[in-house]
Design a protein around this motif. Sequence first.
Motif, mmCIF file in Angstrom:
data_model
loop_
_atom_site.group_PDB
_atom_site.id
_atom_site.type_symbol
_atom_site.label_atom_id
_atom_site.label_comp_id
_atom_site.label_asym_id
_atom_site.label_seq_id
_atom_site.Cartn_x
_atom_site.Cartn_y
_atom_site.Cartn_z
ATOM 1 N N MET A 160 0.846 -1.190 0.000
ATOM 2 C CA MET A 160 0.000 0.000 0.000
ATOM 3 C C MET A 160 0.884 1.243 0.000
ATOM 4 O O MET A 160 1.590 1.490 0.976
ATOM 5 C CB MET A 160 -0.935 -0.010 1.215
ATOM 6 C CG MET A 160 -1.995 -1.093 1.136
ATOM 7 S SD MET A 160 -3.057 -1.213 2.607
ATOM 8 C CE MET A 160 -2.033 -2.234 3.682
ATOM 9 N N PRO A 161 0.885 2.006 -1.086
ATOM 10 C CA PRO A 161 1.721 3.214 -1.122
ATOM 11 C C PRO A 161 1.276 4.224 -0.077
ATOM 12 O O PRO A 161 0.100 4.243 0.331
ATOM 13 C CB PRO A 161 1.506 3.739 -2.539
ATOM 14 C CG PRO A 161 0.218 3.153 -2.988
ATOM 15 C CD PRO A 161 0.110 1.819 -2.323
ATOM 16 N N ARG A 162 2.204 5.034 0.350
ATOM 17 C CA ARG A 162 1.902 6.056 1.358
ATOM 18 C C ARG A 162 0.867 7.036 0.818
ATOM 19 O O ARG A 162 1.001 7.569 -0.268
ATOM 20 C CB ARG A 162 3.173 6.802 1.747
ATOM 21 C CG ARG A 162 3.006 7.819 2.866
ATOM 22 C CD ARG A 162 4.344 8.485 3.154
ATOM 23 N NE ARG A 162 4.273 9.334 4.336
ATOM 24 C CZ ARG A 162 3.910 10.610 4.329
ATOM 25 N NH1 ARG A 162 3.589 11.201 3.178
ATOM 26 N NH2 ARG A 162 3.878 11.306 5.453
ATOM 27 N N GLY A 163 -0.171 7.273 1.594
ATOM 28 C CA GLY A 163 -1.218 8.194 1.184
ATOM 29 C C GLY A 163 -0.885 9.637 1.506
ATOM 30 O O GLY A 163 0.067 9.929 2.242
ATOM 31 N N PRO A 164 -1.680 10.577 0.992
ATOM 32 C CA PRO A 164 -1.403 11.994 1.199
ATOM 33 C C PRO A 164 -1.906 12.531 2.539
ATOM 34 O O PRO A 164 -1.581 13.668 2.900
ATOM 35 C CB PRO A 164 -2.146 12.667 0.040
ATOM 36 C CG PRO A 164 -3.283 11.741 -0.249
ATOM 37 C CD PRO A 164 -2.769 10.367 0.022
ATOM 38 N N PHE A 165 -2.719 11.731 3.267
ATOM 39 C CA PHE A 165 -3.327 12.219 4.503
ATOM 40 C C PHE A 165 -3.055 11.249 5.652
ATOM 41 O O PHE A 165 -2.832 10.052 5.440
ATOM 42 C CB PHE A 165 -4.845 12.378 4.345
ATOM 43 C CG PHE A 165 -5.254 13.224 3.175
ATOM 44 C CD1 PHE A 165 -5.033 14.589 3.166
ATOM 45 C CD2 PHE A 165 -5.858 12.645 2.070
ATOM 46 C CE1 PHE A 165 -5.395 15.366 2.078
ATOM 47 C CE2 PHE A 165 -6.243 13.403 0.977
ATOM 48 C CZ PHE A 165 -6.006 14.771 0.988
ATOM 49 N N ASP A 166 -3.108 11.780 6.865
ATOM 50 C CA ASP A 166 -3.050 10.955 8.073
ATOM 51 C C ASP A 166 -4.112 9.861 7.953
ATOM 52 O O ASP A 166 -5.301 10.149 7.829
ATOM 53 C CB ASP A 166 -3.320 11.848 9.286
ATOM 54 C CG ASP A 166 -3.444 11.076 10.597
ATOM 55 O OD1 ASP A 166 -3.363 9.835 10.591
ATOM 56 O OD2 ASP A 166 -3.657 11.738 11.631
ATOM 57 N N PRO A 167 -3.725 8.577 7.985
ATOM 58 C CA PRO A 167 -4.707 7.514 7.750
ATOM 59 C C PRO A 167 -5.808 7.439 8.799
ATOM 60 O O PRO A 167 -6.946 7.096 8.471
ATOM 61 C CB PRO A 167 -3.855 6.239 7.740
ATOM 62 C CG PRO A 167 -2.582 6.611 8.416
ATOM 63 C CD PRO A 167 -2.370 8.053 8.143
ATOM 64 N N TYR A 194 -1.787 -0.752 15.999
ATOM 65 C CA TYR A 194 -2.754 0.129 15.335
ATOM 66 C C TYR A 194 -2.625 1.568 15.824
ATOM 67 O O TYR A 194 -2.951 2.504 15.105
ATOM 68 C CB TYR A 194 -4.174 -0.354 15.611
ATOM 69 C CG TYR A 194 -4.550 -1.650 14.935
ATOM 70 C CD1 TYR A 194 -5.162 -1.653 13.691
ATOM 71 C CD2 TYR A 194 -4.309 -2.871 15.556
ATOM 72 C CE1 TYR A 194 -5.522 -2.841 13.072
ATOM 73 C CE2 TYR A 194 -4.662 -4.068 14.947
ATOM 74 C CZ TYR A 194 -5.263 -4.038 13.703
ATOM 75 O OH TYR A 194 -5.621 -5.202 13.088
ATOM 76 N N ARG A 195 -2.176 1.734 17.058
ATOM 77 C CA ARG A 195 -2.066 3.076 17.628
ATOM 78 C C ARG A 195 -0.866 3.838 17.086
ATOM 79 O O ARG A 195 -0.605 4.972 17.507
ATOM 80 C CB ARG A 195 -2.020 2.967 19.158
ATOM 81 C CG ARG A 195 -3.354 2.500 19.733
ATOM 82 C CD ARG A 195 -3.331 2.211 21.222
ATOM 83 N NE ARG A 195 -4.683 1.890 21.673
ATOM 84 C CZ ARG A 195 -4.972 1.039 22.653
ATOM 85 N NH1 ARG A 195 -3.987 0.424 23.297
ATOM 86 N NH2 ARG A 195 -6.227 0.806 22.980
ATOM 87 N N ASN A 196 -0.144 3.223 16.165
ATOM 88 C CA ASN A 196 0.998 3.887 15.526
ATOM 89 C C ASN A 196 0.743 4.223 14.064
ATOM 90 O O ASN A 196 1.674 4.624 13.358
ATOM 91 C CB ASN A 196 2.244 3.010 15.653
ATOM 92 C CG ASN A 196 2.912 3.157 17.005
ATOM 93 O OD1 ASN A 196 3.665 4.096 17.240
ATOM 94 N ND2 ASN A 196 2.617 2.229 17.899
ATOM 95 N N PHE A 197 -0.498 4.093 13.586
ATOM 96 C CA PHE A 197 -0.782 4.418 12.190
ATOM 97 C C PHE A 197 -0.350 5.842 11.844
ATOM 98 O O PHE A 197 0.327 6.078 10.837
ATOM 99 C CB PHE A 197 -2.276 4.246 11.891
ATOM 100 C CG PHE A 197 -2.619 2.944 11.223
ATOM 101 C CD1 PHE A 197 -2.367 2.747 9.874
ATOM 102 C CD2 PHE A 197 -3.204 1.916 11.937
ATOM 103 C CE1 PHE A 197 -2.687 1.547 9.254
ATOM 104 C CE2 PHE A 197 -3.531 0.715 11.325
ATOM 105 C CZ PHE A 197 -3.275 0.528 9.977
ATOM 106 N N GLU A 203 3.617 9.665 9.538
ATOM 107 C CA GLU A 203 4.438 10.879 9.678
ATOM 108 C C GLU A 203 5.913 10.585 9.418
ATOM 109 O O GLU A 203 6.621 11.410 8.815
ATOM 110 C CB GLU A 203 4.267 11.453 11.085
ATOM 111 C CG GLU A 203 2.893 12.050 11.338
ATOM 112 C CD GLU A 203 2.683 12.454 12.788
ATOM 113 O OE1 GLU A 203 1.715 13.196 13.058
ATOM 114 O OE2 GLU A 203 3.474 12.018 13.663
ATOM 115 N N ARG A 204 6.388 9.413 9.860
ATOM 116 C CA ARG A 204 7.814 9.112 9.801
ATOM 117 C C ARG A 204 8.231 8.415 8.502
ATOM 118 O O ARG A 204 9.409 8.090 8.336
ATOM 119 C CB ARG A 204 8.194 8.246 11.011
ATOM 120 C CG ARG A 204 7.985 8.986 12.335
ATOM 121 C CD ARG A 204 8.138 8.066 13.530
ATOM 122 N NE ARG A 204 9.516 7.693 13.785
ATOM 123 C CZ ARG A 204 10.374 8.387 14.535
ATOM 124 N NH1 ARG A 204 9.982 9.532 15.081
ATOM 125 N NH2 ARG A 204 11.592 7.952 14.735
#
Length: 336
Positions: free
Chosen positions: A137-144, A254-257, A262-263
Amino acid sequence: MSALARQMPPVQHANLNGVDMAYYEVGPRGQGVPIVFCHGFPELAFSWRHQLRACEAAGRWAIAPDQRGYGLTSRPEAVTDYDLEHLTGDLVGLLDHLGVEKAIFCGHDWGGIVTWQMPLMHPDRCAGIIGLNTPFMPRGPFDPIAAMRMAFGEDMYIVWFQKPGVADAVLGADVDKTMRFFMRRPAALGEAEAGAGLDMSTPAAEGQSTFAFGDLLDAWDKSDTANQLLTPDELAAFVESFEATDFTGGINWYRNFTRNWERSADLPTRVDNIPCLMIMAEKDVVLSPAMAEGMEAYIGDLEKALVKDSGHWTQQEKPKEVNDLILGWMDRRFPR
């Protein structure tokens, strides 16, 4: 002897990356490229029992760890200790412990997310990658998490998991019920129940958020034995383990999505020069085959295969099909 110990090879331990990692190993150590199996939620290395047996019978070196927060492995308290830097770092540490330069990583569910991050974060340790159900899954443009909250509401399970202690208490209140609820085959005759045996397609507009595990678990009748996946001994292995550990370690992944998103801004966006296999499950509604469409744009060397009539727990639902696909691919791409 515990139900787990009766059904698995002898457990081994390694102190690495700040945790005591439990793992299971079969096959001829040091011969050929090893395969490392990475489990999802709420699972254990035990989820790969069928694959370990098949690899051992085929003379293939295979390793399956209880990943951090699970089973017989350490459960750090800090939520940030479960981000992808730590989770991939654990796999690197396991290779170092075993004296392995490169391995094939095979991941299911959350283990698949970790596995697909390995060639982005540690490409020099990857010989090959196998995604089971979980696509790249490529990195999305928004906080998931913000995106999921907007699309599905507060009760969508990944959003619900963000609330400290809430899901932990609900899932841990009756571990036997929780594991029976999750570990089900897809319903027969093409009904809507699929994936984890749940009908999770109801839109929020009808009063139930999509994937609202908390509500669905509460409403589910524990006496319902339809589509149960596990034998009594297999169920006991999971129940004994999660009664001992609770579910917080796994939920902390899950709490690190948001933190992971961000990282990851500066990570590579493609996987090249590493053979990859994507195994999809026809009836998985959590990680549907449609999610794997377009992977070719990001993966330079990719094969795909579909397991028919399987829901979400594919390596346990259809072990022969999965074993044949994995071992056949390894024989082609990593002949002994």
